[in-house]
Motif scaffolding. Structure first.
Motif, short mmCIF file in Angstrom:
data_model
loop_
_atom_site.label_atom_id
_atom_site.label_comp_id
_atom_site.label_asym_id
_atom_site.label_seq_id
_atom_site.Cartn_x
_atom_site.Cartn_y
_atom_site.Cartn_z
N THR A 70 0.84 -1.21 0.00
CA THR A 70 0.00 0.00 0.00
C THR A 70 0.87 1.25 0.00
O THR A 70 0.61 2.21 -0.76
CB THR A 70 -0.94 0.00 1.21
OG1 THR A 70 -1.73 -1.18 1.20
CG2 THR A 70 -1.83 1.23 1.22
N ALA A 71 1.89 1.26 0.84
CA ALA A 71 2.76 2.44 0.93
C ALA A 71 3.51 2.69 -0.37
O ALA A 71 3.49 3.81 -0.91
CB ALA A 71 3.74 2.27 2.09
N LEU A 72 4.15 1.64 -0.89
CA LEU A 72 4.95 1.83 -2.11
C LEU A 72 4.08 2.18 -3.31
O LEU A 72 4.42 3.08 -4.10
CB LEU A 72 5.77 0.58 -2.39
CG LEU A 72 6.91 0.31 -1.40
CD1 LEU A 72 7.61 -1.00 -1.74
CD2 LEU A 72 7.90 1.47 -1.41
N SER A 73 2.96 1.50 -3.45
CA SER A 73 2.10 1.80 -4.61
C SER A 73 1.45 3.18 -4.47
O SER A 73 1.34 3.93 -5.45
CB SER A 73 1.04 0.71 -4.78
OG SER A 73 0.23 0.62 -3.64
N GLY A 74 1.05 3.55 -3.27
CA GLY A 74 0.44 4.86 -3.06
C GLY A 74 1.41 6.00 -3.31
O GLY A 74 1.11 6.96 -4.02
N ILE A 78 1.33 8.65 -6.42
CA ILE A 78 1.14 10.08 -6.14
C ILE A 78 2.32 10.90 -6.65
O ILE A 78 2.15 11.89 -7.36
CB ILE A 78 0.96 10.31 -4.62
CG1 ILE A 78 -0.36 9.70 -4.15
CG2 ILE A 78 1.02 11.79 -4.29
CD1 ILE A 78 -0.50 9.63 -2.64
N LEU A 79 3.56 10.48 -6.33
CA LEU A 79 4.73 11.30 -6.62
C LEU A 79 5.31 11.09 -8.02
O LEU A 79 6.03 11.96 -8.53
CB LEU A 79 5.83 11.05 -5.58
CG LEU A 79 5.48 11.51 -4.16
CD1 LEU A 79 6.64 11.21 -3.22
CD2 LEU A 79 5.14 12.99 -4.13
N ALA A 80 5.02 9.94 -8.64
CA ALA A 80 5.60 9.71 -9.96
C ALA A 80 4.56 9.79 -11.07
O ALA A 80 4.92 10.03 -12.23
CB ALA A 80 6.27 8.33 -9.99
N LYS A 81 3.30 9.64 -10.77
CA LYS A 81 2.29 9.60 -11.83
C LYS A 81 1.27 10.74 -11.70
O LYS A 81 1.08 11.52 -12.62
CB LYS A 81 1.59 8.24 -11.78
CG LYS A 81 0.48 8.04 -12.78
CD LYS A 81 1.04 7.70 -14.13
CE LYS A 81 -0.11 7.41 -15.10
NZ LYS A 81 0.37 7.35 -16.45
N ASP A 82 0.59 10.82 -10.56
CA ASP A 82 -0.52 11.76 -10.43
C ASP A 82 -0.07 13.20 -10.25
O ASP A 82 -0.62 14.12 -10.86
CB ASP A 82 -1.39 11.32 -9.24
CG ASP A 82 -2.66 12.15 -9.16
OD1 ASP A 82 -3.32 12.33 -10.20
OD2 ASP A 82 -2.99 12.62 -8.05
#
Length: 197
Positions: A70-74, A78-82
């Motif tokens: 959850t942490a890594l995917s979130g 957030i920081l690399a895509k959204d």
């Protein structure tokens, strides 16, 4: 969730040294031990009862993996895509900077998940009601409860428990399992005027 009406033979022991051989002999005799209640944790009693190892640590491992994922995917989403931000010229996918949050979510998921799993396994929750076989079980007695099946002779079980050293033996027909409800005032395990409570 109630388990149905069942008959139990309840034996109270005054000493754990008397209880241990009684539990072993009950298993050897083929009686179905429903549970053993003690006022404190007794080392080795779970092995004497033939209980299997708990799977709580395995559940904790999977909760930890869920927290890490959850942490890594979130964070990566957030920081690399959204919402990619250029912070000090660092790359968007900066794994070392994410370690503290990943560690904290791993511990949080594991701890909360294990507590909830423990409560589920022990059937501990607000408004969950279970039958109390002996009020002395949390005070000064060691209580062994043997479940009677269709083939069990309860008189024979009572005699067995008395010969094993039980100070008090009785037969109770109760609804097994747990159900939603509250303990009524009349069903308190102690009386309010008793000293020490």
């Amino acid at each position: 969730m109630a388990g149905g009406i069942k008959k139990f033979v309840v034996g109270s022991f005054d000493d754990e040294k008397v209880l241990f051989p009684a539990v072993k002999n009950a298993r050897k005799s083929g009686y179905k031990i429903h549970d053993v209640y003690t006022p404190f944790a007794v080392h080795g009693l779970d092995h004497a009862m033939g209980l299997r190892e708990t799977s709580l640590h395995t559940a904790g491992f999977f909760y930890a993996i869920t927290g890490t994922t959850t942490a890594l995917s979130g964070i990566s989403w957030i920081l690399a895509k959204d919402w990619p931000l250029n912070i000090g010229g660092k790359p968007h996918f900066s794994l070392p900077a994410w370690i503290p949050i990943t560690f904290e979510l791993t511990v949080l998921f594991s701890a909360v998940g294990m507590v909830l799993t423990f409560c589920y396994l022990c059937q501990i929750a607000p408004f969950v009601k279970k039958h109390v076989f002996s009020s002395r079980a949390t005070d000064d007695a060691f209580v062994m409860v043997i479940e009677c099946t269709d083939k069990t002779n309860d008189v024979e079980v009572q005699s067995f428990l008395q010969n094993a050293g039980a100070s008090d033996v009785n037969v109770q027909t109760v609804e097994s399992g747990w159900w939603i409800g509250t303990y009524d005032k009349e069903q308190k395990l102690y009386k309010e005027y008793e000293p020490g409570y």
